[in-house]
Enzyme design. Structure first.
Site, short mmCIF file in Angstrom:
data_model
loop_
_atom_site.label_atom_id
_atom_site.label_comp_id
_atom_site.label_asym_id
_atom_site.label_seq_id
_atom_site.Cartn_x
_atom_site.Cartn_y
_atom_site.Cartn_z
N TYR A 68 -9.34 4.30 -0.96
CA TYR A 68 -8.26 4.61 -0.02
C TYR A 68 -7.65 5.98 -0.35
CZ TYR A 68 -4.38 3.68 3.15
OH TYR A 68 -3.48 3.74 4.19
N ASP A 103 -4.42 -1.10 6.93
CA ASP A 103 -4.37 -0.28 5.71
C ASP A 103 -3.30 -0.79 4.74
OD1 ASP A 103 -6.36 1.23 6.76
OD2 ASP A 103 -5.11 2.96 7.27
#
Length: 680
Positions: free
Chosen positions: A299, A79
């Site tokens: 995201y 991430d």
């Protein structure tokens, strides 16, 4: 053959389909290593974290090493935040990929975004790694240095946290504000009028109609100063309500524009989902994670309320298809001073997809995200407004009234979010809209009635999880990825209780906040905000890990030295027999409380929801001990080693006489002088 290592297994299938047969996609399943479980794992003067592979991490690294041996190129796609960067570094270190490991970051899982990232890999951002390390180490220092002291003072296991404790302090502070609040009773006045609503005014009607409207007494600044804006003379208010005529001072028409809300960032998503969907922040983040992994949204950990300029044409296409009015150019929304703004706001990856997700909660959250993002770029809602000022005289004093009304002329973004249309409408006493007629200056009006409105000030509202997250964000405490876990931790540790969505501090919370406030800066929101800013500086290369951690550790030690935790400190729960501190002790059948001076003092008490309970008094049989004359008491204990017998109350004085229990009474025929009867 190439290998892409990501965090979540939920993304592998989607990424594998995007990348094709020459790729393999594997998941680390989050962090593979951390500081050790049973020791602090970081020591001055270098403060180098002593990372260890978790048991799960060893298994994962073994699997990944095997896959690395069968490919020619390895990419790390964890991430795109500080935690993800730290995981990327740990993976590169354990897999021996070197400091030049290929790092890719995805803001969304789509063909275009993934292809662009793979085509232009970068290195690991060690500034971000340093910021994450500093946060983890500071949290560890606070936990390991302060929590044992707090536990010793409190007589039970208590936890102090660099971010957790300020959150608890906010809830305690609000509860104390509510307890100290004294309501002020005061009065307003509403005058009602009958008026003709003309054609072709700003409130255009198909025909002339007669309707009622109202004006409110402008108490401030006429008869109540701004520093004390409460009028408390009921008799005078009754006279104001009895006015038989007023004069129109002015009447003006105008327009009011109402801009849409910004797109959702992480905290805004948690707040909106709590209010509109009744979702807990932790549940919201889990649902958003699934939507992201499935490629439906960008995201979901961000503090940026702005969308990418590349998305504006796509929103225009959706708006054109639905006949929605667009804003003339891309709207930009103000970010907080503490925002990292590393990722755009949360948006759909495909703007024309109206529904996505497998469950009802996923679909509802997707709709919320999409609608807020699209609405943010639609035209303003425009209202026609009318404001009138009226005046009169009561007992020789001038009194003024204001009448306000408005009507939606152009819905703009409210066409998409119609449920928010009433949020800003002018609604007057009684809950009705206020259609003012066209009035002329100098015109005399006769009220058809007046009413004294009895008011009272209200205490501040308790926080909900959503509003506490909003407060934390405003104060610069924590970051998007941490809000849900903060809420979960303080609830799980019973520092707050949630009742009808509102947060109440427990007695333990009061104790923790009061003790920490005596010495430690980290419980103060201002200090915590400064630390967060320092972590941001590390992330941007403007500060160093070592200097930041060392300064905080030095301050923590200085503050710890001012706290009285020795023999002179008053115990939270004093022993009822000797005055020493009582300690909460785990036993075979649950916790109990024992005196810290044991064996000199053997006093014990049962546990009552985390506090010492009342001493259990065995039931009296009504029979006297035949050996010494003191009462016989029934003594019981459940479990495998349990017992149920009647013994002399003079046991401590040396009398060991006991009798077995028989149908709830002592069996006096079975005397056992000097021993116990264990009935099984």
């Amino acid at each position: 053959m190439k290998l892409l290592i990501i965090e979540s297994a939920g993304k592998t299938e989607k990424l594998q389909a995007i990348l094709g047969p020459n790729w393999r996609v594997a998941a680390s399943l989050g962090h593979i290593c951390d500081l050790p479980d049973r020791e602090i794992g970081v020591e001055p003067p270098r403060y180098k974290p002593q990372y260890t592979l978790s048991e799960r991490g060893r298994s994962i690294i073994g699997r990944l090493r095997s896959q690395c041996e069968r490919v020619q190129e390895i990419y790390i796609g964890t991430d795109a935040d500080r935690e993800g960067e730290a995981i990327a570094w740990h993976l590169a270190r354990e897999l021996k990929l070197g400091r030049d490991a290929k790092r890719v970051r995805f803001s969304a899982i789509t063909q275009e975004v993934v292809s662009q990232a793979i085509a232009a890999p970068t290195g690991i951002d060690y500034n971000l790694v340093g910021a994450q390390e500093a946060r983890r180490v500071l949290d560890r220092l606070v936990g390991y240095i302060v929590s044992p002291v707090l536990s010793k003072m409190g007589g039970t296991t208590l936890s102090a946290g660099r971010v957790q404790s300020p959150a608890v302090a906010l809830v305690v502070q609000r509860e104390r504000e509510i307890a100290a609040f004294v309501s002020t009773h005061h009065f307003h006045v509403r005058l009602d009028f009958q008026g003709k609503q003309e054609r072709n005014t700003v409130f255009a009607e198909a025909k002339t109609v007669t309707s009622s409207w109202s004006a409110l007494w402008a108490v401030v600044p006429d008869l109540a100063p701004e520093e004390q804006p409460y009028f408390q003379d009921r008799d005078f208010a009754l006279k104001v309500a009895s006015l038989d005529s007023v004069i129109v001072d002015s009447c003006e028409d105008g327009r009011r524009r109402r801009a849409p809300h910004p797109p959702l960032a992480t905290s805004g998503m948690q707040q909106a989902a709590s209010v509109k969907l009744q979702l807990d922040p932790e549940d919201t983040m889990r649902i958003a994670q699934r939507l992201f992994e499935s490629g439906h949204i960008t995201y979901h950990r961000t503090d940026n309320p702005n969308i990418s300029a590349d998305d504006f044409p796509q929103i225009q296409a959706v708006a054109l298809a639905n006949e929605w009015t667009m804003a003339p150019k891309l709207r930009q929304f103000k970010t907080s001073d503490a925002a990292q703004a590393g990722h755009p706001a949360i948006t759909p990856t495909h703007w024309d997809v109206t529904e996505a997700g497998d469950t009802e909660d996923e679909k509802a959250l997707y709709r919320l995200i999409r609608q807020r993002a699209i609405a943010s770029q639609l035209g303003d809602a425009i209202y026609n407004t009318r404001t009138a000022w009226l005046s009169g005289q009561v007992s020789g004093k001038d009194v003024r009234f204001q009448g306000k009304g408005e009507q939606l002329q152009e819905p703009g973004w409210l066409k998409l979010l119609s449920d928010e249309a009433d949020e800003s409408n002018e609604v007057w006493e009684g809950g009705a809209p206020n259609p003012l007629p066209l009035l002329s200056a100098g015109q005399q009006l006769a009220p058809i009635g007046g009413e004294v409105l009895a008011k009272q000030t209200r205490a501040p509202k308790r926080y909900s999880k959503a509003s506490l997250i909003e407060k934390l964000e405003v104060e610069g405490i924590g970051r998007p990825a941490t809000y849900a876990s903060i809420m979960s931790n303080i609830e799980r540790r019973s520092y707050i209780a949630v009742k009808q969505q509102f947060l109440y501090p427990t007695e333990t919370a009061y104790y923790i906040v009061d003790q920490l406030s005596k010495a430690f800066s980290f419980v103060d929101v201002a200090f915590t905000r400064e630390v967060e800013a320092e972590l941001d500086k590390i992330a941007s290369g403007k500060a160093t890990y070592l200097a930041t951690v060392q300064a905080c550790h030095d301050q923590l030690n200085r503050e710890l030295a001012t706290l009285d935790v020795g023999e002179t400190a008053a115990p939270r729960f004093p022993c009822p027999e000797c005055g020493s501190a009582m300690r909460r002790i785990p036993g075979k059948t649950g916790h109990f409380w024992g005196c810290s001076s044991y064996p000199a003092c053997s006093a014990t008490r049962p546990d009552a929801d985390g506090h010492p309970g009342e001493k259990e008094t065995p039931k009296d049989s009504g029979h006297a001990c035949p050996s010494c004359g003191k009462p016989l008491l029934r003594r019981t204990k459940k479990g495998k080693e349990g017992y149920d017998f009647w013994g002399c109350a003079g046991f401590k004085d040396g009398c060991r006489t006991s009798f077995p229990n028989k149908r709830g009474k002592p069996d006096l025929s079975q005397k056992n002088k000097g021993g116990l009867h264990n009935n099984t």
